[in-house]
Motif scaffolding. Structure first.
Motif, short mmCIF file in Angstrom:
data_model
loop_
_atom_site.label_atom_id
_atom_site.label_comp_id
_atom_site.label_asym_id
_atom_site.label_seq_id
_atom_site.Cartn_x
_atom_site.Cartn_y
_atom_site.Cartn_z
N TYR A 183 -2.94 -4.42 49.68
CA TYR A 183 -3.97 -5.44 49.84
C TYR A 183 -4.30 -5.61 51.32
O TYR A 183 -3.46 -5.37 52.19
CB TYR A 183 -3.52 -6.79 49.27
N THR A 184 -5.54 -6.05 51.57
CA THR A 184 -5.93 -6.39 52.93
C THR A 184 -5.31 -7.74 53.29
O THR A 184 -4.71 -8.40 52.46
CB THR A 184 -7.46 -6.47 53.05
N LYS A 185 -5.50 -8.16 54.54
CA LYS A 185 -4.93 -9.43 54.98
C LYS A 185 -5.55 -10.63 54.28
O LYS A 185 -4.94 -11.70 54.22
CB LYS A 185 -5.10 -9.58 56.50
N ASP A 186 -6.77 -10.47 53.73
CA ASP A 186 -7.39 -11.57 52.99
C ASP A 186 -7.24 -11.39 51.49
O ASP A 186 -8.03 -11.88 50.70
CB ASP A 186 -8.86 -11.72 53.37
N ASN A 187 -6.20 -10.60 51.10
CA ASN A 187 -5.80 -10.45 49.70
C ASN A 187 -6.83 -9.71 48.85
O ASN A 187 -6.94 -9.94 47.65
CB ASN A 187 -5.49 -11.80 49.06
N ARG A 188 -7.58 -8.81 49.46
CA ARG A 188 -8.48 -7.93 48.72
C ARG A 188 -7.80 -6.58 48.52
O ARG A 188 -6.97 -6.17 49.33
CB ARG A 188 -9.80 -7.74 49.48
N SER A 235 4.72 -6.84 54.71
CA SER A 235 3.53 -6.98 55.55
C SER A 235 3.57 -6.02 56.72
O SER A 235 4.65 -5.75 57.29
CB SER A 235 3.42 -8.42 56.07
N GLN A 272 -6.80 -2.98 48.98
CA GLN A 272 -6.92 -2.10 50.15
C GLN A 272 -6.93 -0.64 49.69
O GLN A 272 -5.92 -0.12 49.19
CB GLN A 272 -5.74 -2.33 51.09
N VAL A 279 -7.35 -13.46 44.20
CA VAL A 279 -8.10 -14.71 44.32
C VAL A 279 -8.30 -15.33 42.94
O VAL A 279 -8.24 -16.56 42.78
CB VAL A 279 -9.47 -14.44 45.00
N LEU A 288 -2.24 -20.94 49.28
CA LEU A 288 -1.71 -20.12 50.36
C LEU A 288 -0.47 -19.34 49.96
O LEU A 288 0.08 -18.61 50.77
CB LEU A 288 -1.38 -21.01 51.57
#
Length: 560
Positions: A487-492, A462, A494, A157, A36
């Motif tokens: 990055y997106t909120k799920d760490n991808r 953020s 963006q 990830v 996390l």
């Protein structure tokens, strides 16, 4: 007294769930912390020292080659070293040449006037990727081109998965070494070996799976991409590297050791088999430093040896503690514990002494200066590890005092609680260790290498639409390099349609300065700008992710 002695083990046996829960909680907290933690860029353990043409320079005629020099030897990531011409076409010709720390990129000498972009991703000597970009101009500057190639960074990830795999490898090592050592030298003959054998086989399997996972993840970690972006050629490159060789050797040694472990788990073995098993284990320990920081340190021979000693001491100490907590303090009687605990206490004292000595040598090599100990992420993680280790030493001293007073055998509950406390704290220490091996060494991050920057600013901002990783180098007056990663909120990654950035210093009356940004990929932008004065600069970033969606975030940057 006899009745009292018989009653105490019953009380301990009534609380085995508490001991297991405490240890499991320590492991779970550490794993969650790793998973996390805020996503950060892949750690770069080599530093770009110089380039020819120099970054942001203007040359009168187009060069026939671009030469970039790093602080340590690097190797190639196929297709990730590029030179982009002012019109957006590829200006590099043929494959770049790698010779130690120097990379030579042949370019078209008849190139047009304007600004060229050099982007790179290479693998440093300690197996970690380093990426970046800079510009130079021929004749006169122009609008910098955009690199339309693939992203030069690994998926966040993947970075977190690498840390988890390393943590599981450490856990598997101690779960294998502890039972093997205790069964070979300290296990009472009357007790069944089935439980320790199962634990050791679990440790062996966990270590093998973690090693295979590290090999798999090394491909997207170095080449960029998600955890399943693995190609045959990429996997072949990893297997052909020092990193891959070390991991393959580890797997081979584990397979060889498995044949000798089977008779050990069935009953006592002879000295010859025990010696061979010890040699195999010692050789396997060297595969960790040979695939990491120590192999690329200023004193590699010393670093590799002390890191292997550090790792081996950890496995002996913690593996033995696991055996005490799970088996011996529950199953052995008072007479057996009277014989076992003094021997174990001496072993633990030697292992801790070796840990301290090896850790001190490692710290001197990797940190280099007292300033780096507090000014770098590596140094601060090391300080946290030292504090936790001091707590463990305190608990271990209490356990040793029980043994010296010959009270441990008669009070297994107190001894077991102390052992569980040691294991719970050291579970967190192992998590810090797994993070440390993925973090830029303080000797590099602090700029001890000639030509490397002394200061560096990094933060994650953020917004409701995205998170923005901001890197400013060197965060000092004069020319600065800015890297932005969305990055997106799920760490991808963006995708971004438009980037805007300004810098202001209200305390000095400096109004917002527009920072020119160059999109390198769809989620990565780069800028070069000048900060004329020191102070608390206000950086403002506006990122548009679609035709109608955009958000603004701000950061305060201390500039020296």
């Amino acid at each position: 007294m006899t009745a009292a002695v018989r009653r105490r083990p019953v009380a301990v046996a009534d609380r085995p769930w508490a001991a297991r829960l405490a240890t499991a909680a320590g492991l779970l907290v550490t794993l969650l912390a790793l998973l996390l933690a805020p996503a950060t860029p892949a750690s770069a353990h080599a530093v770009l020292v110089s380039s020819s043409p120099a970054a942001s320079s203007v040359v009168q005629s187009a060069p026939a080659e671009v030469v970039i020099t790093f602080s340590e030897g690097v190797r190639k990531v196929p297709g990730k070293v590029r030179v982009i011409a002012p019109d957006g076409s590829r200006a590099d010709r043929g494959e770049p040449t790698f010779k130690g720390a120097v990379v030579t990129i042949p370019v078209d000498p008849s190139g047009s006037r304007g600004t060229y972009l050099v982007s790179y991703r290479v693998i440093s000597a300690d197996s970690h990727p380093v990426s970046g970009a800079f510009t130079y101009s021929v004749g006169a500057p122009s609008t910098p081109p955009t690199d339309t190639g693939t992203d030069t960074r690994a998926d966040p990830v993947v970075g977190n998965a690498v840390k988890v795999a390393k943590y599981l490898g450490y856990a598997g090592l101690l779960l294998l070494v502890g039972p093997a050592l205790v069964l070979a030298a300290l296990w009472p003959r009357r007790l069944s070996r089935r439980g320790p054998a199962r634990l050791a086989w679990s440790g062996l399997g966990l270590l093998a799976v973690a090693t295979l996972a590290e090999l798999w993840l090394q491909v997207p970690y170095t080449n960029g991409g998600g955890p399943f972006d693995v190609t045959g050629s990429g996997f072949g490159d990893v297997l052909g590297s020092t990193y891959g060789t070390a991991h393959l050797v580890r797997l081979g040694l584990l397979a060889a050791a498995a044949f000798l472990l089977r008779p050990l788990f069935a009953g006592p073995v002879g000295r010859t088999d025990g010696l061979i098993l010890a040699i195999l284990g010692g050789a396997a320990l060297f595969t960790w430093p040979l695939a990491g920081h120590p192999a690329a340190s200023p004193a590699p021979a010393v670093s590799v040896v002390v890191d292997a000693v550090h790792l081996g001491s950890m496995a002996v100490w913690l593996g033995g503690l696991v055996m005490l907590a799970v088996f011996l303090l529950r199953r052995a009687d008072e007479r057996e514990l009277d014989a076992i605990l003094p021997i174990w206490s001496r072993w633990a004292a030697l292992a801790v002494a070796a840990l301290l000595l090896a850790g001190t040598v490692q710290g001197l090599i990797e940190v280099a200066t007292p300033k780096a100990l507090v000014d770098t992420t590596y140094g601060r993680l090391l300080l946290a590890k030292i504090v936790l280790f001091a707590l463990v030493i305190g608990v271990a001293a209490y356990s040793r005092a029980l043994v010296r007073r010959r009270a441990a055998a008669g009070r297994p509950g107190a001894m077991r609680r102390a052992v569980v406390a040691e294991l719970a704290i050291t579970a967190v220490v192992l998590g810090l260790s797994a993070t440390l091996v993925q973090t830029t060494p303080a000797r590099t991050a602090s700029g001890t290498v000639a030509g490397a920057p002394d200061n560096f600013f990094s933060t994650t901002l953020s917004s409701p639409l995205y998170s923005l990783q901001v890197e400013l180098d060197p965060a000092e007056t004069g020319s600065n390099s800015l890297h932005l990663y969305a990055y997106t909120k799920d760490n991808r990654p963006q995708p971004v349609q438009e980037w805007k950035a300004t810098a202001a210093l209200p305390s000095a009356g400096i109004e917002p300065i527009t920072i020119p940004l160059l999109p390198l990929t769809d989620n990565h932008a780069f800028g070069e700008f000048n900060l004329p004065a020191a102070g608390q600069w206000q950086l403002r970033f506006t990122v548009r992710t679609s035709d109608i969606d955009q958000a603004t975030v701000t950061a305060t940057v201390p500039v020296k």
